[in-house]
Design a protein around this motif. Structure first.
Motif, mmCIF file in Angstrom:
data_model
loop_
_atom_site.group_PDB
_atom_site.id
_atom_site.type_symbol
_atom_site.label_atom_id
_atom_site.label_comp_id
_atom_site.label_asym_id
_atom_site.label_seq_id
_atom_site.Cartn_x
_atom_site.Cartn_y
_atom_site.Cartn_z
ATOM 1 N N GLY A 265 27.176 16.672 44.783
ATOM 2 C CA GLY A 265 27.331 15.285 44.374
ATOM 3 C C GLY A 265 26.340 14.881 43.310
ATOM 4 O O GLY A 265 25.420 15.626 42.955
ATOM 5 N N THR A 266 26.512 13.688 42.815
ATOM 6 C CA THR A 266 25.622 13.195 41.767
ATOM 7 C C THR A 266 24.194 13.030 42.252
ATOM 8 O O THR A 266 23.257 12.996 41.453
ATOM 9 N N SER A 267 24.019 12.958 43.578
ATOM 10 C CA SER A 267 22.674 12.859 44.139
ATOM 11 C C SER A 267 22.003 14.218 44.271
ATOM 12 O O SER A 267 20.821 14.305 44.606
ATOM 13 N N GLY A 268 22.758 15.303 44.039
ATOM 14 C CA GLY A 268 22.224 16.640 44.195
ATOM 15 C C GLY A 268 22.433 17.224 45.574
ATOM 16 O O GLY A 268 22.034 18.356 45.830
ATOM 17 N N ARG A 269 23.109 16.496 46.460
ATOM 18 C CA ARG A 269 23.373 16.985 47.802
ATOM 19 C C ARG A 269 24.599 17.887 47.825
ATOM 20 O O ARG A 269 25.523 17.725 47.025
#
Length: 340
Positions: A265-269
């Protein structure tokens, strides 16, 4: 031959970060969990996964050591009555954890098994080993680190059977009180998969139990015919995944997403298939337009799709890797980056 295994669950907060595990010996065990769940869900999931991982040995009896009277009574005493009443209790209320119980009920068919209650935290070696691993999985979700999933079930010849697939449709009827709900699994604003601007605040990391594998064949693939180019098939299916009605249909997303689907995801998760499916069912978001950039064959059974998605919240650049799983094209990996 009898397979003796302990099954246990753990939840930090109950509900809270949750884990499950079954244990035969140090070379034969498995664990997993959820970002949010209950002890009972963990206990049930451990039993379900044990049945799945030993499905290739239907003639061998399972001797299941369990410290949960709830689980033992649910499986051995209460389920027949619940089924007759449409999975409702005597007071008419929906049965709690109904989705996992349905999966267990299907897994029992043709199996020989017996449960034995053991007192928890009383020094029983197998029970303590399962408890340690279930608690470690819950702690991993609490800390946002990878879960140690274990080697799986190891046969006598040393071969591991660690990610079984079920033939059940698994969880299309999401009755109240079932397996961990989308609301429980997602944080506010979580909306990564194929949406323009989601931010995932609650990680769903590695080794999720796969409750939705092997669903019905894709009707689009049947309509397309052998002459339809794979690039056209996957583009049509990607467009379908952009529709809210598709994302809200957990049966359909179960067909389109590969059992090993992941998303960064865009959060890096890193997100897995099951939690994403349940989150999208709960909150499918708005629709988005797809402006195709490219559809490229990267192998005999793989197509890389790149495109720009446009929605009310803005635009994102996205890439999706589709792979051929038997006769079905399924989304194996997805990543999106908001466009400045």
């Amino acid at each position: 031959m009898t397979i003796t295994a302990a099954a246990d669950g753990s939840a930090l907060g109950n509900p809270g970060p949750a884990g499950w595990a079954w244990y035969v010996n140090d070379d034969c065990w498995r664990a997993g969990g959820w970002p949010h769940g209950t002890n009972n869900q963990g206990e049930l999931m451990a039993v379900l996964d044990l049945f799945r991982c030993t499905a290739h040995l239907p003639d061998e009896e399972l001797h299941i050591l369990c410290d949960s009277q709830y689980v033992i009574n649910s499986v051995t005493k209460w389920m027949p009555g619940w089924k007759r009443k449409g999975w409702r209790k005597a007071d008419g209320k929906p049965v709690l954890n109904v989705e996992i119980l349905r999966e267990i009920d299907q897994s029992l068919a043709g199996r020989k098994y017996r449960f034995e209650w053991v007192r928890g935290h009383a020094g029983h070696d197998l029970n303590e080993a399962a408890d340690d691993r279930a608690r470690a999985a819950a702690t991993a979700y609490q800390q946002g680190v990878a879960v140690r999933s274990g080697p799986g079930f190891v046969r006598g010849d040393g071969a591991a059977v660690s990610r079984p697939r079920t033939g059940a449709s698994g969880g299309t009827d999401r009755a109240a009180g079932g397996a961990p709900s989308a609301a429980a699994l997602k944080a506010p604003g979580q909306q990564e998969l194929l949406t323009p601007s989601g931010r995932s605040n609650q990680p769903d990391l590695f080794s999720e139990p796969d409750l939705f594998s092997e669903l019905e064949a894709d009707p689009f693939a049947a309509q397309a015919g052998p002459e339809t180019a794979p690039e056209a098939i996957v583009e049509a299916q990607e467009r379908e995944l952009l529709r809210p009605d598709t994302r809200a249909d957990i049966g359909r997303t179960g067909v389109l997403l590969h059992p090993e689907f992941t998303e960064i995801g865009t959060s890096g998760r890193l997100w897995t298939r099951d939690s994403m499916m349940m989150a999208l069912e709960e909150n499918p978001g708005g629709g988005a337009e797809l402006d195709l950039i490219g559809a490229d064959r990267v192998g005999a059974e793989a197509v890389l799709l790149t495109y720009r998605s446009k929605g009310r919240a803005g635009s994102s650049l996205r890439s999706s890797l589709w792979v051929l799983d038997g006769s079905q094209w399924r989304l194996r990996f997805h990543q999106g980056t908001p466009e400045a």
